[in-house]
Design an enzyme around this catalytic site. Structure first.
Site, PDB file in Angstrom:
ATOM      1  CE1 TYR A   5      38.993  44.504  34.608  1.00 54.50           C
ATOM      2  CE2 TYR A   5      38.378  43.304  36.577  1.00 54.50           C
ATOM      3  CZ  TYR A   5      39.256  43.510  35.535  1.00 54.50           C
ATOM      4  OH  TYR A   5      40.367  42.723  35.407  1.00 54.50           O
ATOM      5  CG  HIS A  54      44.284  37.152  42.143  1.00 51.56           C
ATOM      6  ND1 HIS A  54      43.957  35.994  41.485  1.00 51.56           N
ATOM      7  CD2 HIS A  54      45.598  37.032  42.450  1.00 51.56           C
ATOM      8  CE1 HIS A  54      45.026  35.219  41.384  1.00 51.56           C
ATOM      9  NE2 HIS A  54      46.033  35.814  41.973  1.00 51.56           N
ATOM     10  CB  CYS A  79      42.185  60.033  40.654  1.00 53.83           C
ATOM     11  SG  CYS A  79      42.948  60.304  42.263  1.00 53.83           S
ATOM     12  CB  CYS A  87      46.304  62.807  40.676  1.00 52.94           C
ATOM     13  SG  CYS A  87      45.897  61.225  39.915  1.00 52.94           S
ATOM     14  CG  ASN A 139      38.662  21.026  40.802  1.00 55.95           C
ATOM     15  OD1 ASN A 139      37.830  20.801  39.929  1.00 55.95           O
ATOM     16  ND2 ASN A 139      39.540  22.001  40.682  1.00 55.95           N
ATOM     17  N   PRO A 140      35.653  19.127  41.005  1.00 62.92           N
ATOM     18  CG  PRO A 140      34.055  20.120  39.618  1.00 62.92           C
ATOM     19  CD  PRO A 140      34.980  20.399  40.737  1.00 62.92           C
TER      20      PRO A 140
HETATM   21  P1  OAD Z   1      40.029  28.519  36.828  1.00 62.66           P
HETATM   22  O1  OAD Z   1      38.913  28.919  35.936  1.00 62.66           O
HETATM   23  O2  OAD Z   1      41.430  28.423  36.287  1.00 62.66           O
HETATM   24  O3  OAD Z   1      39.716  27.112  37.518  1.00 62.66           O
HETATM   25  C1  OAD Z   1      38.473  26.895  38.094  1.00 62.66           C
HETATM   26  C2  OAD Z   1      38.528  25.517  38.752  1.00 62.66           C
HETATM   27  O4  OAD Z   1      37.284  25.310  39.403  1.00 62.66           O
HETATM   28  C3  OAD Z   1      38.711  24.373  37.758  1.00 62.66           C
HETATM   29  O5  OAD Z   1      39.726  23.507  38.234  1.00 62.66           O
HETATM   30  C4  OAD Z   1      37.344  23.662  37.756  1.00 62.66           C
HETATM   31  O6  OAD Z   1      37.478  22.267  37.593  1.00 62.66           O
HETATM   32  C5  OAD Z   1      36.867  23.992  39.148  1.00 62.66           C
HETATM   33  N1  OAD Z   1      35.419  23.959  39.330  1.00 62.66           N
HETATM   34  C6  OAD Z   1      34.459  24.177  38.414  1.00 62.66           C
HETATM   35  N2  OAD Z   1      33.224  24.064  38.999  1.00 62.66           N
HETATM   36  C7  OAD Z   1      33.453  23.788  40.319  1.00 62.66           C
HETATM   37  C8  OAD Z   1      32.614  23.552  41.451  1.00 62.66           C
HETATM   38  N3  OAD Z   1      31.280  23.571  41.344  1.00 62.66           N
HETATM   39  N4  OAD Z   1      33.193  23.286  42.656  1.00 62.66           N
HETATM   40  C9  OAD Z   1      34.549  23.238  42.777  1.00 62.66           C
HETATM   41  N5  OAD Z   1      35.397  23.469  41.742  1.00 62.66           N
HETATM   42  C10 OAD Z   1      34.846  23.723  40.534  1.00 62.66           C
HETATM   43  O7  OAD Z   1      39.988  29.560  38.051  1.00 62.66           O
HETATM   44  P2  OAD Z   1      41.112  29.824  39.112  1.00 62.66           P
HETATM   45  O8  OAD Z   1      41.849  28.587  39.468  1.00 62.66           O
HETATM   46  O9  OAD Z   1      40.473  30.576  40.215  1.00 62.66           O
HETATM   47  O10 OAD Z   1      43.945  35.442  38.078  1.00 62.66           O
HETATM   48  O11 OAD Z   1      42.105  30.810  38.340  1.00 62.66           O
HETATM   49  C11 OAD Z   1      43.156  31.377  39.100  1.00 62.66           C
HETATM   50  C12 OAD Z   1      43.466  32.711  38.529  1.00 62.66           C
HETATM   51  O12 OAD Z   1      43.686  32.599  37.109  1.00 62.66           O
HETATM   52  C13 OAD Z   1      42.353  33.732  38.644  1.00 62.66           C
HETATM   53  O13 OAD Z   1      42.308  34.318  39.910  1.00 62.66           O
HETATM   54  C14 OAD Z   1      42.799  34.742  37.605  1.00 62.66           C
HETATM   55  C15 OAD Z   1      43.198  33.799  36.495  1.00 62.66           C
HETATM   56  O14 OAD Z   1      44.271  34.295  35.760  1.00 62.66           O
HETATM   57  C16 OAD Z   1      43.954  36.826  37.894  1.00 62.66           C
HETATM   58  O15 OAD Z   1      43.002  37.393  37.424  1.00 62.66           O
HETATM   59  C17 OAD Z   1      45.207  37.504  38.308  1.00 62.66           C
END
Ligand code: OAD
Length: 263
Positions: A67, A119, A157, A160, A223-224
Site C-alpha cells: 500500500y 472502498h 496504533c 492500543c 468505457n473503451p
Molecule cells: P477493473 O480493473 O475491474 O476495471 C477497469 C475498467 O476500466 C475496465 O472495464 C476497463 O475496460 C476500463 N478502462 C480501462 N481504461 C479506461 C479508460 N481510459 N477510460 C475508461 N475506462 C477504462 O476496475 P474496477 O471496475 O474499478 O475492489 O474494479 C472494481 C473493484 O474490483 C475495485 O474497486 C477492487 C476490485 O476488487 C476492492 O478492492 C474491494
C-alpha cells in the site's frame, strides 16, 4: 467523440445525477486498473493475494509496503481530463453525487466535492484492532507515528498498540456503511446514472447502475471495452473517459471561450 444529441439535451435539463467510477477513470493518470497486470516489484503478486485480512494477518509488513508503494504511485500521479470533467459537471448540476470504487483520491484532487469512497482511501489508515476496526475513524497522525518509529512496519496504533492498516475495503470485508447507504439511495433516486471506467463485476457496487435502470433512470456507460452492463444501458459511449467526459460536458454545457475542458 460525437455524443448522441438526445443525451446532450437530457443533460442540459440538469437531471438529478449519480456517477459511479472505477479504476478505468484513473488509467489515463498512469494508475494501473485492478485487472491489469501488477508492475515491477509487485508483478508476482495478485491484488487478491494482498488485499485481504488473511494476507495482512499473515504478512502485515508485505501488505503495508504494497500500500505504501501504491500511495507513492498515486502521489506522483495527477488527475486527468476525465476527473476534471466530472468536477466541472458537478458545478453545473443542482443534484449530483459521485460514487467511486477507487482509493486513489484523484476525484477530490480534481475538485469534486461530493465523493462517496465505497472502498476507502489509500491516504487514510485505521487500527487493525480498536476504533471499531470495520468502520473505524482513521488515525490522522499516522505519518508522524511512522516517522518516529521507522523500525515498526506497520506502525502501531497510538491507543492500543496494535498494527495500523490501510483504511481500504479488503476482499471479503463489508463496505463503509454510511457511504454505501448514500450510494444506494443516490442510485434509487437519480434521473441519470453514469457508469465510468468500471468492469461492473464486483458487488455490491456493480448493482448500483442496475438499481438506477430498474427505477427508470437513464444509464450511460463510458468505457473503451464492453462490460456485462453494456447490453442493458441506455447509452454506451465506447472510449477512454479522459476523452469522452470532456466532450460530453463541453457539448452539454459549452463553456465560455477559453475555459473549455481540454482532452
Ligand atoms: P477493473 O480493473 O475491474 O476495471 C477497469 C475498467 O476500466 C475496465 O472495464 C476497463 O475496460 C476500463 N478502462 C480501462 N481504461 C479506461 C479508460 N481510459 N477510460 C475508461 N475506462 C477504462 O476496475 P474496477 O471496475 O474499478 O475492489 O474494479 C472494481 C473493484 O474490483 C475495485 O474497486 C477492487 C476490485 O476488487 C476492492 O478492492 C474491494
Amino acid at each position: 467523440m460525437d455524443i448522441p444529441s438526445e443525451l446532450i439535451q437530457l443533460l442540459r435539463k440538469k437531471p438529478r445525477t449519480a456517477v459511479l467510477t472505477g479504476a478505468g477513470i484513473s488509467a489515463e493518470s498512469g494508475i494501473p486498473t485492478f485487472r491489469e497486470a501488477q508492475t515491477g516489484l509487485w508483478a508476482r503478486y495478485q491484488p487478491e493475494d494482498l488485499a485481504t485480512p488473511a494476507a495482512f494477518e499473515r504478512s502485515p509488513r508485505l501488505v503495508w509496503e504494497w500500500y505504501a508503494w501504491r500511495r507513492e504511485l498515486v502521489a506522483k500521479a495527477s488527475p486527468n481530463a476525465g476527473h476534471y470533467a466530472l468536477a466541472a459537471l458537478e458545478s453545473r448540476l443542482d443534484e449530483y453525487c459521485l460514487i467511486t470504487q477507487n482509493v486513489d483520491g484523484l476525484h477530490a484532487r480534481a475538485g469534486s466535492r461530493c465523493v462517496l469512497e465505497l472502498h476507502g482511501s489509500l491516504q487514510r489508515v485505521k487500527c487493525s484492532r480498536c476504533h471499531a476496526a470495520t468502520d473505524g475513524e482513521d488515525i490522522p497522525d499516522w505519518q508522524t507515528i511512522a516517522a518516529a518509529h521507522p523500525e515498526e512496519i506497520p506502525p502501531r496504533c497510538p491507543s492500543c498498540g496494535a498494527a495500523l492498516r490501510p483504511d481500504v475495503v479488503w476482499f471479503g470485508e463489508s463496505l463503509p456503511g454510511a457511504a454505501f447507504q448514500a450510494a444506494w439511495q443516490a442510485a434509487e433516486t437519480c434521473q441519470m446514472f453514469l457508469s465510468i471506467g468500471t468492469s461492473a463485476l464486483v458487488q455490491p457496487a456493480a448493482s448500483l447502475p442496475l438499481i438506477a435502470l430498474q427505477q427508470g433512470a437513464v444509464v450511460v456507460e463510458i468505457n473503451p471495452s464492453a462490460t456485462p452492463l453494456t447490453p442493458q444501458v441506455t447509452y454506451s459511449l465506447m472510449g477512454p473517459s479522459g476523452a469522452v467526459l470532456p466532450d460530453l460536458v463541453n457539448q452539454a454545457f459549452p463553456a465560455v471561450a477559453g475555459t473549455s475542458l481540454q482532452n
